[in-house]
Motif scaffolding. Sequence first.
Motif, short mmCIF file in Angstrom:
data_model
loop_
_atom_site.label_atom_id
_atom_site.label_comp_id
_atom_site.label_asym_id
_atom_site.label_seq_id
_atom_site.Cartn_x
_atom_site.Cartn_y
_atom_site.Cartn_z
N GLU A 94 0.83 -1.20 0.00
CA GLU A 94 0.00 0.00 0.00
C GLU A 94 0.87 1.26 0.00
O GLU A 94 1.83 1.37 0.77
N ASP A 95 0.52 2.20 -0.87
CA ASP A 95 1.26 3.45 -0.98
C ASP A 95 1.23 4.23 0.32
O ASP A 95 0.18 4.33 0.98
N GLY A 96 2.37 4.78 0.73
CA GLY A 96 2.47 5.62 1.91
C GLY A 96 2.58 4.87 3.23
O GLY A 96 2.56 5.49 4.28
N THR A 97 2.69 3.55 3.19
CA THR A 97 2.73 2.79 4.45
C THR A 97 4.10 2.20 4.76
O THR A 97 4.29 1.67 5.85
N SER A 136 8.09 -2.10 8.24
CA SER A 136 6.65 -2.36 8.36
C SER A 136 5.94 -1.65 7.20
O SER A 136 6.38 -0.61 6.74
N PHE A 137 4.85 -2.26 6.77
CA PHE A 137 4.05 -1.73 5.67
C PHE A 137 2.71 -2.44 5.68
O PHE A 137 2.50 -3.38 6.45
N ASN A 138 1.79 -1.98 4.84
CA ASN A 138 0.49 -2.64 4.71
C ASN A 138 0.42 -3.30 3.34
O ASN A 138 0.93 -2.76 2.36
N VAL A 139 -0.26 -4.45 3.30
CA VAL A 139 -0.51 -5.16 2.05
C VAL A 139 -2.00 -5.09 1.79
O VAL A 139 -2.81 -5.34 2.70
N THR A 140 -2.39 -4.75 0.57
CA THR A 140 -3.80 -4.62 0.23
C THR A 140 -4.10 -5.34 -1.07
O THR A 140 -3.22 -5.55 -1.90
N ASP A 141 -5.37 -5.70 -1.22
CA ASP A 141 -5.84 -6.23 -2.49
C ASP A 141 -6.99 -5.37 -3.01
O ASP A 141 -7.73 -5.76 -3.89
N GLY A 142 -7.14 -4.20 -2.42
CA GLY A 142 -8.20 -3.28 -2.82
C GLY A 142 -9.45 -3.43 -1.97
O GLY A 142 -10.26 -2.52 -1.89
N GLY A 143 -9.61 -4.58 -1.31
CA GLY A 143 -10.79 -4.80 -0.48
C GLY A 143 -10.48 -4.75 1.00
O GLY A 143 -11.33 -4.40 1.81
N ALA A 144 -9.28 -5.12 1.37
CA ALA A 144 -8.85 -5.12 2.77
C ALA A 144 -7.36 -4.84 2.81
O ALA A 144 -6.66 -4.95 1.80
N SER A 145 -6.88 -4.51 4.00
CA SER A 145 -5.47 -4.19 4.18
C SER A 145 -4.98 -4.88 5.44
O SER A 145 -5.70 -4.96 6.44
N ALA A 170 8.91 -2.40 -3.55
CA ALA A 170 8.55 -0.97 -3.51
C ALA A 170 7.06 -0.82 -3.26
O ALA A 170 6.29 -1.77 -3.45
N GLU A 171 6.64 0.38 -2.87
CA GLU A 171 5.23 0.67 -2.69
C GLU A 171 4.50 0.56 -4.02
O GLU A 171 5.04 0.92 -5.07
N GLY A 172 3.28 0.06 -3.97
CA GLY A 172 2.47 -0.08 -5.17
C GLY A 172 2.82 -1.31 -6.00
O GLY A 172 2.22 -1.51 -7.05
N GLN A 173 3.76 -2.12 -5.55
CA GLN A 173 4.18 -3.31 -6.30
C GLN A 173 3.67 -4.57 -5.62
O GLN A 173 3.40 -4.60 -4.43
N GLY A 174 3.57 -5.65 -6.41
CA GLY A 174 3.11 -6.93 -5.90
C GLY A 174 4.17 -7.61 -5.04
O GLY A 174 5.36 -7.46 -5.28
N MET A 175 3.70 -8.32 -4.01
CA MET A 175 4.61 -9.07 -3.15
C MET A 175 3.85 -10.25 -2.54
O MET A 175 2.64 -10.25 -2.49
N ILE A 176 4.62 -11.24 -2.12
CA ILE A 176 4.09 -12.36 -1.36
C ILE A 176 5.03 -12.58 -0.19
O ILE A 176 6.25 -12.59 -0.35
#
Length: 147
Positions: free
Chosen positions: A62-65, A75-84, A98-104
């Motif tokens: 998630e951008d800005g996290t 630390s950061f947040n991961v989102t799928d658009g419905g939850a974070s 990076a922010e805005g990029q896919g990760m697992i």
Amino acid sequence: MKSLKKKRRIQVLIATAVALILAVGLIGYGFRDGINLYRSPSQMAENPPAVGEVFRLGGLVEDGTLQRGNGETVSFNVTDGGASVPVRFTGVLPDLFAEGQGMIGTGKMEGATFVASEILAKHDENYMPREVIDSLKEQGVYEDPNS
């Protein structure tokens, strides 16, 4: 002579059955920690994981996290658009993270935070893991760059 052949055949069948049972047992033992189920943030919101369960969490950073802490803690947040989901990771992040990029990430929940033991990021600008694409499509967030 027939009795000896019959005994030998029974011995071979018993030895084969024991070997098969042993092989299945060893395979099961090897997989006990090796199977990590994938979950998106929305799936976690609907069905929280069991305490201590190791699983894979995927989505977009998630951008800005993205916050870098002391040493190698991030630390950061991961989102799928419905939850974070908030994520904490101690270690060296992949170069393309990076922010805005896919990760697992692979890890487990500690309270409301996913504590990752491993982070995987895209390996080029066009790649995103299939599980992440599928969960983003379910939320209506993913746009195919090739179309």
